[in-house]
Design an enzyme around this catalytic site. Structure first.
Site, PDB file in Angstrom:
ATOM      1  N   GLU A 320      25.759 -45.459  51.387  1.00 24.71           N
ATOM      2  CA  GLU A 320      25.175 -45.220  50.067  1.00 24.71           C
ATOM      3  C   GLU A 320      25.869 -46.030  48.974  1.00 24.71           C
ATOM      4  O   GLU A 320      26.495 -45.467  48.073  1.00 24.71           O
ATOM      5  CB  GLU A 320      25.237 -43.727  49.729  1.00 24.71           C
ATOM      6  CG  GLU A 320      24.474 -42.848  50.708  1.00 24.71           C
ATOM      7  CD  GLU A 320      24.821 -41.371  50.554  1.00 24.71           C
ATOM      8  OE1 GLU A 320      25.702 -41.042  49.723  1.00 24.71           O
ATOM      9  OE2 GLU A 320      24.225 -40.557  51.273  1.00 24.71           O
ATOM     10  N   PRO A 321      25.769 -47.356  48.979  1.00 26.19           N
ATOM     11  CA  PRO A 321      26.343 -48.132  47.879  1.00 26.19           C
ATOM     12  C   PRO A 321      25.504 -48.003  46.612  1.00 26.19           C
ATOM     13  O   PRO A 321      24.280 -47.958  46.669  1.00 26.19           O
ATOM     14  CB  PRO A 321      26.295 -49.576  48.408  1.00 26.19           C
ATOM     15  CG  PRO A 321      25.125 -49.570  49.346  1.00 26.19           C
ATOM     16  CD  PRO A 321      25.099 -48.202  49.976  1.00 26.19           C
ATOM     17  N   ARG A 364      33.266 -44.231  30.491  1.00 22.73           N
ATOM     18  CA  ARG A 364      34.244 -44.338  31.565  1.00 22.73           C
ATOM     19  C   ARG A 364      35.673 -44.624  31.083  1.00 22.73           C
ATOM     20  O   ARG A 364      36.630 -44.062  31.647  1.00 22.73           O
ATOM     21  CB  ARG A 364      33.812 -45.387  32.590  1.00 22.73           C
ATOM     22  CG  ARG A 364      32.525 -45.000  33.323  1.00 22.73           C
ATOM     23  CD  ARG A 364      32.187 -45.974  34.446  1.00 22.73           C
ATOM     24  NE  ARG A 364      33.131 -45.862  35.538  1.00 22.73           N
ATOM     25  CZ  ARG A 364      34.086 -46.731  35.805  1.00 22.73           C
ATOM     26  NH1 ARG A 364      34.224 -47.823  35.032  1.00 22.73           N
ATOM     27  NH2 ARG A 364      34.912 -46.553  36.806  1.00 22.73           N
ATOM     28  N   CYS A 395      33.521 -40.839  16.226  1.00 16.92           N
ATOM     29  CA  CYS A 395      34.593 -40.098  15.551  1.00 16.92           C
ATOM     30  C   CYS A 395      35.605 -39.560  16.556  1.00 16.92           C
ATOM     31  O   CYS A 395      35.837 -38.346  16.649  1.00 16.92           O
ATOM     32  CB  CYS A 395      33.999 -38.969  14.722  1.00 16.92           C
ATOM     33  SG  CYS A 395      32.936 -39.536  13.389  1.00 16.92           S
ATOM     34  N   GLU A 396      36.186 -40.445  17.332  1.00 14.33           N
ATOM     35  CA  GLU A 396      37.207 -40.101  18.313  1.00 14.33           C
ATOM     36  C   GLU A 396      38.212 -41.238  18.384  1.00 14.33           C
ATOM     37  O   GLU A 396      37.818 -42.409  18.478  1.00 14.33           O
ATOM     38  CB  GLU A 396      36.593 -39.924  19.714  1.00 14.33           C
ATOM     39  CG  GLU A 396      35.573 -38.815  19.847  1.00 14.33           C
ATOM     40  CD  GLU A 396      36.206 -37.448  19.921  1.00 14.33           C
ATOM     41  OE1 GLU A 396      37.416 -37.350  20.233  1.00 14.33           O
ATOM     42  OE2 GLU A 396      35.485 -36.462  19.667  1.00 14.33           O
ATOM     43  N   TYR A 425      26.820 -46.648  35.814  1.00 11.08           N
ATOM     44  CA  TYR A 425      27.291 -45.482  35.052  1.00 11.08           C
ATOM     45  C   TYR A 425      27.294 -45.658  33.542  1.00 11.08           C
ATOM     46  O   TYR A 425      27.480 -44.681  32.822  1.00 11.08           O
ATOM     47  CB  TYR A 425      28.679 -45.030  35.539  1.00 11.08           C
ATOM     48  CG  TYR A 425      28.667 -44.705  37.003  1.00 11.08           C
ATOM     49  CD1 TYR A 425      28.024 -43.569  37.462  1.00 11.08           C
ATOM     50  CD2 TYR A 425      29.232 -45.562  37.935  1.00 11.08           C
ATOM     51  CE1 TYR A 425      27.956 -43.285  38.818  1.00 11.08           C
ATOM     52  CE2 TYR A 425      29.169 -45.288  39.290  1.00 11.08           C
ATOM     53  CZ  TYR A 425      28.531 -44.145  39.727  1.00 11.08           C
ATOM     54  OH  TYR A 425      28.459 -43.874  41.065  1.00 11.08           O
TER      55      TYR A 425
END
Length: 467
Positions: A320-321, A364, A395-396, A425
């Site tokens: 499952e790549p 990520r 705002c982080e 992703y």
């Protein structure tokens, strides 16, 4: 303070220049035009920015198709009957990124599609992928998801708990069906990058333990259910794996359980699935990732040897790549906004380069401390390089896109910045944090652009708010 903000970045090195290789960080079609701007799939990124805006995910269709085709061919050759094996199926892991077009493309190139939710299943079906070529994963599948899988004839439902055995059997019986199932086995092998993406150690949510006997109990319960067909065993050991040794240990464990069940019951399961998680290069400092041919050869070797030692017939194998197909096939295009120099505690300086996206389009780095690289995409520069950090607009303080990269000292507002290896992703895990609309996915090929997923608008966000 987020882990990504606290962790020490790699040394600030420039992004590697595109070289057309499949093991590099860029899609294989990326090059610099005569005036220094990046061209991907025959399209100048400046034209993309003018017509479609930024941020935007830019997906090289030919590159993605080529990677899918390479996996199909490599596994067909390595697991062919003339090689002493029983064939193989490659499932594209849709969680990496799935759209109707992508599902259609990978299926056209010889792959099946692995889904983990009802939404992913619906996309694969809309793409025209036959149910028999789709698998359904998930540690907490809803009844609705299982029913959809049954009614569309999916090729396998991967059972993730003892309770799910009862649920799938009941729902299949109610419909007069016999459900094909695999048992997800937790082998105890811990492989891959960050702890959060290693999935086969005992203390986590996925699968049924081999060492505790839960996996064998699930097998026995399935064999006792006339509404269930035990297709085989499934193992997935982690993600972003560069060293294939862990797959050999896990494969031997799964094949050992298969042989034990056969000795006790007389039933030799016809298939095993060895999962995915093959790594890619994100920066120039990363090691060279394994090729599809290397992965297929390694897995074929261990299956052949282990079955010979166990005295069992070889099973059909599936893998499952996902990341290794779509990850390098795309880049994210941003526009630079604010640029500021910051004095560091050690007396050095760092240039903060703010772009018009951030953790809403690539979570990520904040979630996994993942490293990326970046380059100015709209021009070249002879300016001296400076240690830079690419950050987003949220705002982080942990809203970091690239923790450390060398960029030209003349980087300025209005420059286009490209971050490679974001096909996996990025869009799949994107959010609307700070009510920022998610970027589009643009497919490029032979100088043409096609919108696969359109940009969200403020009207889209407001339409969800019922007031």
């Amino acid at each position: 303070m987020s882990a990504a903000h606290a962790a020490a970045p790699r040394p600030a090195e420039p992004a590697p220049e595109p070289d057309g290789t499949s093991t590099g960080v860029w899609p294989t079609s990326v090059r610099r035009g005569d005036d220094g701007a990046l061209v991907v799939g025959g399209v100048d990124v400046r034209d993309l920015a003018v017509e479609h805006g930024t941020p935007a995910y830019v997906l090289d269709e030919a590159d993605l198709r080529g990677r899918a085709r390479a996996y199909a061919r490599a596994f067909a050759a390595a697991f062919a009957p003339e090689a002493g094996l029983a064939g193989a199926d490659v499932y594209y892991a849709g969680k990496a990124f799935l759209s109707v077009a992508v599902a259609r493309w990978v299926h056209e190139e010889g792959l099946r599609v692995d889904t983990a939710t009802g939404g992913e299943l619906a996309v694969a079906l809309r793409a025209g992928v036959p149910g028999a070529h789709i698998g359904l994963h998930g540690n907490n599948k809803s009844a609705e998801e299982i029913v959809a899988a049954l009614e569309h004839g999916v090729g396998r439902i991967v059972v993730d708990s003892l309770a799910e055995v009862d649920v799938v059997a009941r729902l299949a019986a109610e419909r007069g069906l016999r459900a094909p199932v695999m048992v997800r086995v937790t082998t105890g092998v811990h492989a891959g990058g960050h702890e959060f993406i290693a999935t086969a150690h005992e203390d986590q949510k996925f699968g049924l333990s081999l060492t505790s006997g839960a996996a064998r109990k699930a097998v026995d319960e399935i064999l006792a259910r006339p509404d269930l067909e035990l297709v085989g065993l499934h193992s997935h050991i982690g993600s972003q794996i560069m060293d294939l040794a862990g797959f050999e240990v896990a494969a031997r464990a799964v094949l050992g359980l298969r042989a034990q069940v056969a000795a006790d019951t007389g039933y030799l399961m016809p298939e095993i699935d060895l999962g995915g998680g093959y790594g890619i290069a994100y920066t120039g400092a990363d090691s060279t990732p394994p090729t599809p041919e290397e992965v297929a050869a390694a897995l074929a070797g261990v299956v052949r040897r282990a079955c010979a030692e166990l005295g069992t017939a070889v099973p059909r194998v599936s893998v499952e790549p996902g990341r290794s197909i779509v990850g390098p096939s795309a880049l994210t295009l941003y526009t630079v906004g604010t640029v500021k120099d910051v004095q560091l505690d050690d007396g050095g300086r760092r240039t903060y380069v703010s772009v018009d996206g951030g953790m809403s389009d690539n979570i990520r780095p904040a979630l996994y401390e993942a490293d990326y690289t970046a380059t100015i995409a709209s021009r070249t520069s002879a300016a001296e390089p400076v240690a830079a950090r690419v950050v987003g607009k949220h705002c982080e303080s942990g809203d970091i896109v690239v923790r450390g990269v060398a960029l030209p000292a003349d980087v300025a507002a209005g420059d286009l910045l490209a971050v490679p290896a974001t096909g996996a992703y990025g869009r799949s895990m994107a959010s609307n944090y700070n009510l920022v609309p998610r970027p589009p996915v643009l497919a490029v090929r032979d100088g043409a652009v096609r919108v696969l997923v359109r940009r969200e608008t403020l009207e889209d966000l407001l339409a969800l708010d019922q007031g």
